[in-house]
Design a protein around this motif. Structure first.
Motif, PDB file in Angstrom:
ATOM      1  N   SER A 164       0.864  -1.180   0.000  1.00 51.54           N
ATOM      2  CA  SER A 164       0.000   0.000   0.000  1.00 51.54           C
ATOM      3  C   SER A 164       0.899   1.227   0.000  1.00 51.54           C
ATOM      4  O   SER A 164       2.118   1.110   0.085  1.00 51.54           O
ATOM      5  CB  SER A 164      -0.925   0.024   1.225  1.00 51.54           C
TER       6      SER A 164
ATOM      7  N   PHE B 148     -13.206  -7.643  -0.845  1.00 49.12           N
ATOM      8  CA  PHE B 148     -13.988  -6.981  -1.880  1.00 49.12           C
ATOM      9  C   PHE B 148     -13.143  -5.929  -2.607  1.00 49.12           C
ATOM     10  O   PHE B 148     -12.096  -5.515  -2.121  1.00 49.12           O
ATOM     11  CB  PHE B 148     -15.250  -6.346  -1.275  1.00 49.12           C
ATOM     12  N   ASN B 149     -13.576  -5.520  -3.785  1.00 44.07           N
ATOM     13  CA  ASN B 149     -12.917  -4.503  -4.606  1.00 44.07           C
ATOM     14  C   ASN B 149     -11.499  -4.872  -5.038  1.00 44.07           C
ATOM     15  O   ASN B 149     -10.672  -4.001  -5.261  1.00 44.07           O
ATOM     16  CB  ASN B 149     -12.888  -3.148  -3.890  1.00 44.07           C
ATOM     17  N   GLY B 150     -11.185  -6.165  -5.122  1.00 44.45           N
ATOM     18  CA  GLY B 150      -9.884  -6.589  -5.625  1.00 44.45           C
ATOM     19  C   GLY B 150      -8.745  -6.525  -4.623  1.00 44.45           C
ATOM     20  O   GLY B 150      -7.599  -6.788  -4.971  1.00 44.45           O
ATOM     21  N   ARG B 151      -9.048  -6.168  -3.393  1.00 42.28           N
ATOM     22  CA  ARG B 151      -8.001  -6.133  -2.367  1.00 42.28           C
ATOM     23  C   ARG B 151      -7.817  -7.519  -1.760  1.00 42.28           C
ATOM     24  O   ARG B 151      -8.647  -8.394  -1.915  1.00 42.28           O
ATOM     25  CB  ARG B 151      -8.358  -5.131  -1.270  1.00 42.28           C
TER      26      ARG B 151
ATOM     27  N   SER C 112      -3.534  -3.308  -0.994  1.00 41.04           N
ATOM     28  CA  SER C 112      -4.309  -2.495  -1.923  1.00 41.04           C
ATOM     29  C   SER C 112      -4.305  -3.142  -3.296  1.00 41.04           C
ATOM     30  O   SER C 112      -3.315  -3.739  -3.710  1.00 41.04           O
ATOM     31  CB  SER C 112      -3.716  -1.092  -2.035  1.00 41.04           C
ATOM     32  N   ARG C 113      -5.402  -2.990  -4.022  1.00 40.43           N
ATOM     33  CA  ARG C 113      -5.520  -3.672  -5.313  1.00 40.43           C
ATOM     34  C   ARG C 113      -4.455  -3.257  -6.301  1.00 40.43           C
ATOM     35  O   ARG C 113      -4.048  -4.032  -7.154  1.00 40.43           O
ATOM     36  CB  ARG C 113      -6.920  -3.482  -5.892  1.00 40.43           C
ATOM     37  N   GLN C 114      -3.961  -2.017  -6.206  1.00 40.34           N
ATOM     38  CA  GLN C 114      -2.926  -1.578  -7.150  1.00 40.34           C
ATOM     39  C   GLN C 114      -1.602  -2.307  -6.910  1.00 40.34           C
ATOM     40  O   GLN C 114      -0.782  -2.406  -7.806  1.00 40.34           O
ATOM     41  CB  GLN C 114      -2.780  -0.055  -7.084  1.00 40.34           C
TER      42      GLN C 114
END
Length: 146
Positions: A99, A116-119, A133-135
């Protein structure tokens, strides 16, 4: 291969120069070994004492209010380096950014669970849980080889 060792004048900075016709895996391993050999981290405990930390003992680094902390199994230490400096220092080791404010030691991850949300959520060996974090998920997967 020729090895040259020179004594430096007092106050001069140590340096290592590698001259080679091509960068092969053996030379890269040598470079990583040299970096890792100097990677003990100076940190400060809550009492103002100075401690030396081995990278393998660190679970994660976190930036909080412009200060960076190293979290070990039971203790937390303040380090003077910025998070991006630690990321560069430990780039070819078990540490990966998860992150904007955290770098985790993947060897201390026991379990990864999708959120959820790709995390993702990582459960660490000391019982703590951290969110990836998804990024940064692709970087973690690459580091883990999945």
């Amino acid at each position: 291969m020729k090895i040259i060792i020179e004594n430096l004048p007092e106050g001069a900075e140590e340096e290592i120069v590698i001259r080679c016709s091509s960068m092969d895996s053996g030379i890269m391993e040598l470079i990583y070994a040299l970096k890792a050999g100097r990677s003990r981290l100076t940190a400060f405990d809550g009492d103002g004492g100075v401690v030396k930390l081995e990278p393998c003992d660190i679970f994660y680094f976190e930036s909080v209010d412009n200060k960076v902390y190293a979290y070990c199994e039971k203790n937390v230490y303040e380090v003077k380096q910025k998070l991006y400096e630690l990321e560069e220092t430990y780039d070819h080791s078990d540490f990966v950014r998860i992150s904007k404010a955290m770098i985790v030691n993947v060897s201390r991850i026991n379990k990864i669970v999708p959120m959820f949300n790709g995390r993702l959520e990582a459960a660490l060996a000391n019982g703590e849980k951290v969110v990836i974090s998804r990024q940064y998920v692709p970087d973690l997967k690459k580091k883990l080889g999945i």
